[in-house]
Design an enzyme around this catalytic site. Structure first.
Site, short mmCIF file in Angstrom:
data_model
loop_
_atom_site.label_atom_id
_atom_site.label_comp_id
_atom_site.label_asym_id
_atom_site.label_seq_id
_atom_site.Cartn_x
_atom_site.Cartn_y
_atom_site.Cartn_z
N ARG A 67 -1.09 16.72 1.15
CA ARG A 67 -2.14 15.74 0.86
C ARG A 67 -3.52 16.39 0.84
NH1 ARG A 67 -4.37 11.00 4.32
NH2 ARG A 67 -4.99 9.46 2.75
N HIS A 71 -6.36 15.82 -1.99
CA HIS A 71 -7.72 15.31 -1.70
C HIS A 71 -8.79 16.36 -1.98
CE1 HIS A 71 -6.68 11.56 0.92
NE2 HIS A 71 -5.97 11.62 -0.19
N VAL A 75 -11.75 15.93 -5.78
CA VAL A 75 -13.18 15.86 -5.51
C VAL A 75 -13.83 17.19 -5.92
CG1 VAL A 75 -14.92 15.43 -3.73
CG2 VAL A 75 -12.67 14.33 -3.58
N GLY A 77 -12.97 19.20 -8.11
CA GLY A 77 -11.98 20.23 -8.42
C GLY A 77 -11.42 20.89 -7.17
N ASN A 99 -10.22 9.99 4.06
CA ASN A 99 -9.92 11.08 4.99
C ASN A 99 -10.12 10.75 6.47
OD1 ASN A 99 -9.31 12.78 2.84
ND2 ASN A 99 -11.39 13.60 2.69
N HIS A 198 4.90 10.74 -1.79
CA HIS A 198 5.09 9.78 -0.70
C HIS A 198 6.56 9.68 -0.27
CE1 HIS A 198 1.02 7.61 -1.70
NE2 HIS A 198 0.86 8.82 -1.18
N THR A 199 7.36 10.61 -0.69
CA THR A 199 8.73 10.75 -0.16
C THR A 199 8.71 11.40 1.22
OG1 THR A 199 10.91 11.71 -0.58
CG2 THR A 199 9.07 12.98 -1.37
N ASP A 250 8.40 6.90 3.40
CA ASP A 250 9.79 6.72 2.96
C ASP A 250 10.65 6.56 4.20
OD1 ASP A 250 12.45 6.97 2.25
OD2 ASP A 250 12.25 9.00 1.41
N THR A 253 14.54 8.54 4.18
CA THR A 253 14.61 9.99 4.46
C THR A 253 13.18 10.52 4.63
OG1 THR A 253 14.65 10.46 2.06
CG2 THR A 253 16.78 10.35 3.17
C1 HEM Z 1 -1.62 7.51 -6.60
C2 HEM Z 1 -2.58 7.28 -5.74
C3 HEM Z 1 -2.45 7.53 -4.26
C4 HEM Z 1 -2.84 6.69 -3.29
C5 HEM Z 1 -3.52 5.34 -3.45
C6 HEM Z 1 -2.50 7.31 -2.04
C7 HEM Z 1 -2.77 6.76 -0.80
C8 HEM Z 1 -2.29 7.25 0.39
C9 HEM Z 1 -2.46 6.61 1.66
C10 HEM Z 1 -3.25 5.33 1.91
C11 HEM Z 1 -1.80 7.35 2.59
C12 HEM Z 1 -1.70 7.05 4.08
C13 HEM Z 1 -2.96 7.53 4.76
C14 HEM Z 1 -3.13 6.98 6.16
O1 HEM Z 1 -2.95 5.79 6.37
O2 HEM Z 1 -3.48 7.77 7.07
C15 HEM Z 1 -1.21 8.46 1.91
C16 HEM Z 1 -0.46 9.45 2.50
C17 HEM Z 1 0.02 10.55 1.85
N1 HEM Z 1 -0.24 10.88 0.53
FE1 HEM Z 1 -1.01 9.69 -0.88
N2 HEM Z 1 -1.89 8.50 -2.28
C18 HEM Z 1 -1.84 8.69 -3.63
C19 HEM Z 1 -1.36 9.81 -4.28
C20 HEM Z 1 -0.91 10.95 -3.64
C21 HEM Z 1 -0.71 12.23 -4.28
C22 HEM Z 1 -1.01 12.51 -5.74
C23 HEM Z 1 -0.25 13.08 -3.31
C24 HEM Z 1 0.12 14.53 -3.41
C25 HEM Z 1 0.08 15.24 -4.50
C26 HEM Z 1 -0.16 12.31 -2.09
C27 HEM Z 1 0.33 12.78 -0.90
C28 HEM Z 1 0.38 12.06 0.28
C29 HEM Z 1 1.12 12.49 1.45
C30 HEM Z 1 2.01 13.71 1.53
C31 HEM Z 1 0.85 11.55 2.45
C32 HEM Z 1 1.32 11.60 3.91
C33 HEM Z 1 0.31 12.44 4.70
C34 HEM Z 1 0.64 12.65 6.17
O3 HEM Z 1 1.66 12.22 6.68
O4 HEM Z 1 -0.23 13.28 6.84
N3 HEM Z 1 -0.60 11.05 -2.31
N4 HEM Z 1 -1.53 8.39 0.57
#
Ligand code: HEM
Ligand SMILES: *[C@@H]1O[C@H](CO)[C@@H](O)[C@H](O)[C@H]1NC(C)=O
Ligand SMILES: *[C@@H]1O[C@H](CO)[C@@H](O)[C@H](O)[C@H]1NC(C)=O
Length: 333
Positions: A67, A71, A75, A77, A99, A198-199, A250, A253
């Protein structure tokens, strides 16, 4: 002879100019997987070892590092702007809505950077460390492997406004999310594919609470969410309080990088509204979700393409930016 030479020169100039229009959005031109082959041949091995150690202690770190790369890239690049702490005129992106109390893994990046500085000082950028760590994280979690283009340099500043505005929010509508992806040169296939990240990983209650209680402001939950899943979620995500309570994105898994995320979407168990809308709000995205749910190989193939594309967003190259010695601050301030 000479005319044949001129002809082939002309043809290669045409090929070159076509190449540069095709990649107009992502300044990825100039990055190369071999970038550190002579200046720091052990760079990737050093990153991999630190990431593996961190993963052994805390498997969620894979999600958190992945993530951070996202992020960062959305922003200004992929320039490691997300890693800067506040100081002088710099307001840290760590304070932004996406963040704050959420982005994590910064200590692992610090460890990687200090290991690299011992081996080859001032050579490997923090932005490249983020890109390599993201790849290593996906591999450790069982996902696809890919070759990471390298040679990004680090920013001299941060943009907390960019972080607030350019990173999609979990309650954004599908058109808004797609607009934010298109701004980065990413398309609808990239959106559905990269959302498959988000898997793995967690979300806080505060990121999806609105869906459980008052989705559209009429006091009703989001009825596209499976209602027995919704009531399970309500048990640990009350209407007020428990903001930081954690949930697997997820639940089936949670630590495996697989195509389960898409299977969850089909049964209306996507945790975030931004996940759910991929299945419910457009035929295009729904068809991609179905394809990936049925074919993990297709998901992985597309994932590699899309994440390399994301990693190519407007890198600083040549003499732009700098190679930070410490990822949390610029070299001279
Ligand atoms: C499509 C739009 C996206 C939205 C609206 C979004 C939003 C979010 C939100 C709200 C969370 C939970 C954050 C929290 O509550 O602390 C999250 C977690 C996460 N996102 Fe996304 N996300 C998006 C796309 C992506 C992309 C493109 C990636 C990676 C290339 C990604 C990777 C992750 C990962 C791996 C987590 C888990 C992080 C952790 O456990 O520390 N997300 N995302
Ligand atoms: C989305 O969530 C934010 C933060 O909780 C809130 O301020 C905003 O009103 C919500 N937007 C919509 C369209 O519901
Ligand atoms: C739902 O949200 C609307 C608009 O934000 C607000 O006016 C209303 O009081 C909320 N209802 C409940 C039951 O929380």
């Amino acid at each position: 002879m000479a005319s044949r030479f001129l002809l082939s020169l002309l043809l290669s100039l045409i090929a070159l100019s076509r190449f540069s229009t095709a990649t107009a959005y992502n300044g990825g031109v100039g990055l190369s997987p071999q970038f550190y082959d002579y200046t720091c041949p052990k760079a990737q091995e050093i990153v991999r070892n630190v990431v593996a150690q961190a993963y052994a202690k805390d498997p969620r770190i894979a999600a958190s590092l992945l993530r951070l790369h996202f992020h960062d890239c959305f922003v200004k690049g992929c320039d490691a702007s997300i890693l800067l702490d506040s100081s002088g005129t710099i307001v840290s992106e760590k304070r932004s809505n996406p963040n704050r109390d959420s982005a994590r893994g910064f200590e692992v990046i610090d460890q990687i950077k200090s290991a690299l500085e011992m081996q080859c000082p001032s050579i490997v950028s923090c932005a490249d460390i983020l890109a390599i760590s993201a790849r290593d994280s996906v591999v450790l979690a069982g996902g696809p492997n890919w070759v990471v283009p390298l040679g990004r340099r680090d920013s001299l500043g941060a943009s907390v406004q960019g972080s607030n505005n350019d990173i999609p929010a979990p309650n954004n509508t599908l058109p808004t999310i797609l607009t934010k992806f298109k701004r980065q040169g990413l398309d609808v296939l990239d959106l559905v594919t990269l959302s498959g990240s988000h898997t793995i990983g967690n979300s806080r209650c505060t990121s999806f609470r609105q869906r459980l209680y008052n989705q559209t402001g009429n006091g009703q939950p989001d009825l596209t969410l499976d209602q027995s899943y919704a009531s399970q979620l309500r048990a640990n995500c009350p209407q007020s309080g428990g903001d930081q309570n954690l949930f697997h994105l997820d639940p089936v898994t949670p630590f495996k990088f697989d195509n389960q995320y898409y299977k969850n979407l089909i049964v209306h168990k996507g945790l975030l509204s931004s996940d759910e809308v991929l299945f419910t709000m457009s035929k295009d995205t729904m068809q991609i979700v179905e394809r990936f749910a049925n074919d993990q190989g297709s998901f992985f193939e597309n994932y590699v393409k899309s994440i390399v594309k994301m990693g190519n967003i407007s890198p600083l190259t040549g003499s732009n930016g700098e190679i930070r010695k410490i990822c949390r601050r610029v070299n001279h301030n």
